[in-house]
Design a protein around this motif. Structure first.
Motif, PDB file in Angstrom:
ATOM      1  N   CYS A 122      40.204   3.933   5.535  1.00 10.91           N
ATOM      2  CA  CYS A 122      41.333   4.269   5.934  1.00 10.91           C
ATOM      3  C   CYS A 122      42.705   4.177   4.115  1.00 10.91           C
ATOM      4  CB  CYS A 122      42.013   4.054   6.362  1.00 10.91           C
ATOM      5  SG  CYS A 122      41.361   3.803   8.695  1.00 10.91           S
ATOM      6  N   THR A 123      42.674   4.123   3.458  1.00 11.97           N
ATOM      7  CA  THR A 123      43.435   4.021   1.678  1.00 11.97           C
ATOM      8  C   THR A 123      44.182   5.513   1.951  1.00 11.97           C
ATOM      9  OG1 THR A 123      42.152   2.654   0.964  1.00 11.97           O
ATOM     10  CG2 THR A 123      43.351   3.535  -0.666  1.00 11.97           C
ATOM     11  N   PRO A 124      45.487   5.648   2.344  1.00  4.39           N
ATOM     12  CA  PRO A 124      45.990   6.435   1.878  1.00  4.39           C
ATOM     13  C   PRO A 124      46.264   7.117   0.476  1.00  4.39           C
ATOM     14  CG  PRO A 124      47.504   4.602   2.801  1.00  4.39           C
ATOM     15  CD  PRO A 124      46.217   4.352   2.497  1.00  4.39           C
ATOM     16  N   ALA A 125      45.846   8.603   0.687  1.00  3.33           N
ATOM     17  CA  ALA A 125      46.045   9.559  -1.101  1.00  3.33           C
ATOM     18  C   ALA A 125      47.336  10.499  -0.491  1.00  3.33           C
ATOM     19  CB  ALA A 125      44.450  10.077  -1.549  1.00  3.33           C
ATOM     20  N   PRO A 126      48.718  10.024  -0.997  1.00  7.27           N
ATOM     21  CA  PRO A 126      49.354  10.977  -1.029  1.00  7.27           C
ATOM     22  C   PRO A 126      48.761  12.677  -1.143  1.00  7.27           C
ATOM     23  CG  PRO A 126      50.408   9.083  -2.140  1.00  7.27           C
ATOM     24  CD  PRO A 126      49.019   9.056  -1.453  1.00  7.27           C
ATOM     25  N   SER A 127      47.881  12.954  -2.542  1.00  8.48           N
ATOM     26  CA  SER A 127      47.988  14.188  -3.121  1.00  8.48           C
ATOM     27  C   SER A 127      46.748  14.971  -2.181  1.00  8.48           C
ATOM     28  CB  SER A 127      47.117  14.020  -4.350  1.00  8.48           C
ATOM     29  OG  SER A 127      46.900  12.963  -4.193  1.00  8.48           O
ATOM     30  N   ALA A 128      46.100  13.910  -1.732  1.00  7.84           N
ATOM     31  CA  ALA A 128      44.415  14.906  -0.196  1.00  7.84           C
ATOM     32  C   ALA A 128      45.439  15.673   0.756  1.00  7.84           C
ATOM     33  CB  ALA A 128      43.936  13.580  -0.108  1.00  7.84           C
ATOM     34  N   PRO A 129      44.666  16.672   1.379  1.00  8.70           N
ATOM     35  CA  PRO A 129      45.382  17.208   2.253  1.00  8.70           C
ATOM     36  C   PRO A 129      45.206  16.864   3.806  1.00  8.70           C
ATOM     37  CG  PRO A 129      42.827  18.035   1.260  1.00  8.70           C
ATOM     38  CD  PRO A 129      43.567  16.950   0.254  1.00  8.70           C
ATOM     39  N   ASP A 130      44.425  15.984   3.725  1.00  5.56           N
ATOM     40  CA  ASP A 130      44.813  15.252   4.832  1.00  5.56           C
ATOM     41  C   ASP A 130      45.038  13.939   4.995  1.00  5.56           C
ATOM     42  OD1 ASP A 130      41.163  13.839   5.054  1.00  5.56           O
ATOM     43  OD2 ASP A 130      42.565  13.799   3.819  1.00  5.56           O
ATOM     44  N   GLY A 131      45.299  13.768   4.042  1.00  6.45           N
ATOM     45  CA  GLY A 131      46.047  12.389   3.867  1.00  6.45           C
ATOM     46  C   GLY A 131      44.995  11.214   3.451  1.00  6.45           C
ATOM     47  N   CYS A 132      43.708  11.604   3.512  1.00  5.66           N
ATOM     48  CA  CYS A 132      43.250   9.968   3.451  1.00  5.66           C
ATOM     49  C   CYS A 132      42.129  10.128   1.811  1.00  5.66           C
ATOM     50  CB  CYS A 132      41.895  10.143   4.327  1.00  5.66           C
ATOM     51  SG  CYS A 132      42.286   9.533   5.791  1.00  5.66           S
ATOM     52  N   LEU A 133      42.061   9.439   1.563  1.00  3.58           N
ATOM     53  CA  LEU A 133      40.718   9.023  -0.017  1.00  3.58           C
ATOM     54  C   LEU A 133      39.608   9.633   0.346  1.00  3.58           C
ATOM     55  CD1 LEU A 133      41.888   8.098  -2.834  1.00  3.58           C
ATOM     56  CD2 LEU A 133      40.732   5.898  -2.333  1.00  3.58           C
ATOM     57  N   LEU A 134      39.150  10.103  -0.568  1.00  7.95           N
ATOM     58  CA  LEU A 134      37.843  10.571  -0.102  1.00  7.95           C
ATOM     59  C   LEU A 134      37.132  11.454   1.355  1.00  7.95           C
ATOM     60  CD1 LEU A 134      35.715   7.125  -1.554  1.00  7.95           C
ATOM     61  CD2 LEU A 134      36.527   9.188  -3.178  1.00  7.95           C
ATOM     62  N   ASP A 135      38.493  12.355   1.090  1.00  5.72           N
ATOM     63  CA  ASP A 135      37.624  13.441   2.741  1.00  5.72           C
ATOM     64  C   ASP A 135      37.740  12.739   3.482  1.00  5.72           C
ATOM     65  OD1 ASP A 135      36.495  16.446   3.440  1.00  5.72           O
ATOM     66  OD2 ASP A 135      38.367  15.259   4.067  1.00  5.72           O
ATOM     67  N   GLN A 136      37.561  11.328   4.102  1.00  5.29           N
ATOM     68  CA  GLN A 136      37.092  10.170   4.900  1.00  5.29           C
ATOM     69  C   GLN A 136      37.891  10.260   6.268  1.00  5.29           C
ATOM     70  OE1 GLN A 136      35.347   7.434   2.767  1.00  5.29           O
ATOM     71  NE2 GLN A 136      37.196   6.632   1.845  1.00  5.29           N
ATOM     72  N   GLY A 137      38.323  11.033   7.016  1.00  5.70           N
ATOM     73  CA  GLY A 137      38.724  11.518   8.177  1.00  5.70           C
ATOM     74  C   GLY A 137      38.543  10.118   9.295  1.00  5.70           C
ATOM     75  N   ALA A 138      37.157  10.834   9.019  1.00  2.00           N
ATOM     76  CA  ALA A 138      36.461  10.265  10.690  1.00  2.00           C
ATOM     77  C   ALA A 138      35.894   8.875  10.392  1.00  2.00           C
ATOM     78  CB  ALA A 138      35.101  11.382  10.747  1.00  2.00           C
ATOM     79  N   ARG A 139      35.549   8.914   8.768  1.00  2.00           N
ATOM     80  CA  ARG A 139      34.762   6.969   8.576  1.00  2.00           C
ATOM     81  C   ARG A 139      35.842   6.523   8.793  1.00  2.00           C
ATOM     82  NH1 ARG A 139      31.662   7.042   3.226  1.00  2.00           N
ATOM     83  NH2 ARG A 139      31.304   8.859   4.208  1.00  2.00           N
ATOM     84  N   CYS A 140      37.376   6.780   8.559  1.00  4.82           N
ATOM     85  CA  CYS A 140      38.982   5.497   9.048  1.00  4.82           C
ATOM     86  C   CYS A 140      38.643   5.370   9.745  1.00  4.82           C
ATOM     87  CB  CYS A 140      40.574   6.769   8.379  1.00  4.82           C
ATOM     88  SG  CYS A 140      41.188   6.029   9.101  1.00  4.82           S
ATOM     89  N   LEU A 141      38.369   6.393  11.171  1.00  3.89           N
ATOM     90  CA  LEU A 141      38.481   6.227  12.657  1.00  3.89           C
ATOM     91  C   LEU A 141      37.977   5.145  13.082  1.00  3.89           C
ATOM     92  CD1 LEU A 141      39.855   9.940  13.820  1.00  3.89           C
ATOM     93  CD2 LEU A 141      40.858   7.780  13.880  1.00  3.89           C
TER      94      LEU A 141
END
Lengths: 156, 269
Positions: free
Chosen positions: B141-160
């Motif tokens: 769940c590392t935030p990445a301001p530049s990424a479109p969904d706010g998550c580094l490495l596009d891992q929203g599902a993994r964050c959940l």
């Protein structure tokens, strides 16, 4: 015209069968798992949907062997005084029991009943129960231990 | 005339199979779990444990939390996540979502007031169960301001998935109220002394995390196909935990407190 009505009627029956996941079933559907159902279903040669007739609410006695049936009810329909938006699955046992029971008591009783010297017959009843839990309307957890049947057997 | 009546009669019959049209999403999730044998069994199990009574009064917190971890680890992820992240528009739905894992036992307590966040954090750091899960959460769940969904490495599902892995640990998070989707662990930073920054950084992982917020939002917009996605398990929490703990060994020397400011910097900027 009669053919048209017949086609419409069979389409209605088909849609009732398809929509019976949460639909208004009177007695429920037999459950594919459990000790009794799987062998009976195999013999009948159909899927578990096959043994259920959509107009079953008109029938009195359950046909078929002792097996586990499943009903999806709202919590209020349990009639135990709870109120919740959730639906729960209530399983029960019903069906006819063959005269040959599996215990000594059952065997002796079956013989006496055959001779007309004892009342009644072996009855289909649960051998195991499971708990049911839900969040009620006031957002408090309620737990009903041993509410629903998990397996059926023919008892004496 | 028969042809006109036919479809008109069929449509309400088919629609009648949907239990709550436009209703409470969290109720839908509960019913979906009830309909699945494994989910139902695990859910009944944690409710039974968490509603129990402990020897010295109160609830058996350890057993409750263990049953919760089992629920999220062994239950079908689509269904367990649906229960945890169901989207809500009103307070009734949100209150149900807040109560979903019996927080009176698993989340708050033993005392009436929340402790300083340093306490559960220290406990977690020393716990064989909690530490890898917290590391997985921090990584996923590392935030990445530049990424479109706010998550580094596009891992929203993994964050959940990593967030769900924290439920039932010393740092169990929950929704803070029934009007928003904000989450936080049961602790505050009032009495943290000179470690206040570390305390705030830890709390910020939950309260000021764009990646986590975005992931919860994305789950809401992916509803209800999510409920049907049982045939596509992208690895369970245990599996993803194993992946992270191999990298976690490299970080073993440093304590969690020293890692936190580094990870929290992008969030605070």
């Amino acid at each position: 015209m009669a053919i048209g009505k017949f086609l419409l009627g069979s389409l209605l029956l088909l849609s009732l069968q398809l929509g019976q996941g949460w639909g208004p079933d009177a007695r429920g559907v037999p459950v594919a798992d459990g000790e009794f159902s799987s062998e009976r279903v195999a013999k009948a040669g159909g899927t578990w949907l096959g043994t259920h007739r959509p107009l079953a609410r008109l029938r009195r006695a359950p046909s078929g062997p002792c097996q586990l049936w499943s009903l999806t009810l709202s919590v209020a329909e349990l009639g135990l005084g709870y109120a919740s938006e959730e639906k729960v699955i209530f399983r029960y046992c019903a069906g006819s029991c063959p005269r040959g029971a599996h215990t000594q008591h059952g065997l002796a009783l079956a013989r006496l009943q055959g001779q007309g010297r004892a009342h009644g017959g072996p009855c289909c009843r649960p051998t195991r129960y499971t708990d049911v839990a839900f969040l009620d309307d006031r957002h408090r957890w309620q737990r009903l231990p041993q509410l629903s049947a998990a397996a059926c057997g023919c008892g004496g | 005339m028969v042809r006109c009546l036919g479809p008109a009669l069929l449509l309400p019959l088919l629609l009648g199979s949907v239990s709550s049209v436009g209703g409470n999403r969290c109720v839908d999730a509960a019913e979906a779990c009830t309909a699945d044998a494994r989910c139902q069994r695990l859910r009944s199990e944690y409710v039974a444990q968490c509603l129990g009574r402990a020897a010295q009064g109160g609830c058996p917190r350890a057993r409750c939390r263990r049953a919760l971890r089992r629920f999220f680890a062994r239950g079908p992820p689509a269904l367990t996540h649906a229960l945890l992240f169901c989207p809500c528009a009103g307070p009734a739905c949100a209150e149900r979502r807040r109560q979903t894992f019996v927080p009176s036992c698993a989340f708050s307590g033993p005392g009436p007031a929340p402790p300083s966040c340093l306490e559960p954090l220290n406990f977690c750091e020393r716990s064989r169960v909690c530490r890898p899960r917290l590391l997985a959460f921090q990584v996923s769940c590392t935030p990445a301001p530049s990424a479109p969904d706010g998550c580094l490495l596009d891992q929203g599902a993994r964050c959940l998935r990593a967030y769900a892995g924290l439920v039932g640990t010393a740092v169990t998070p929950n929704y803070v109220d029934n009007v928003s989707a904000r989450v936080a662990p049961w602790c505050d930073c009032g009495a943290s002394g000179n470690l206040r920054e570390d305390c705030e950084a830890f709390r910020g992982l939950f309260t000021r995390n764009r990646c986590l917020d975005g992931a919860i939002q994305a789950f809401a917009s992916g509803w209800p196909p999510v409920l049907l996605d049982q045939l596509n398990p992208q690895g369970d929490p245990e599996h993803s935990l194993l992946q992270v703990s191999s990298t976690g060994r490299a970080l073993e020397r440093r304590s969690l407190l020293s890692i936190l400011p580094v990870l929290a910097l992008p969030a605070l900027l």
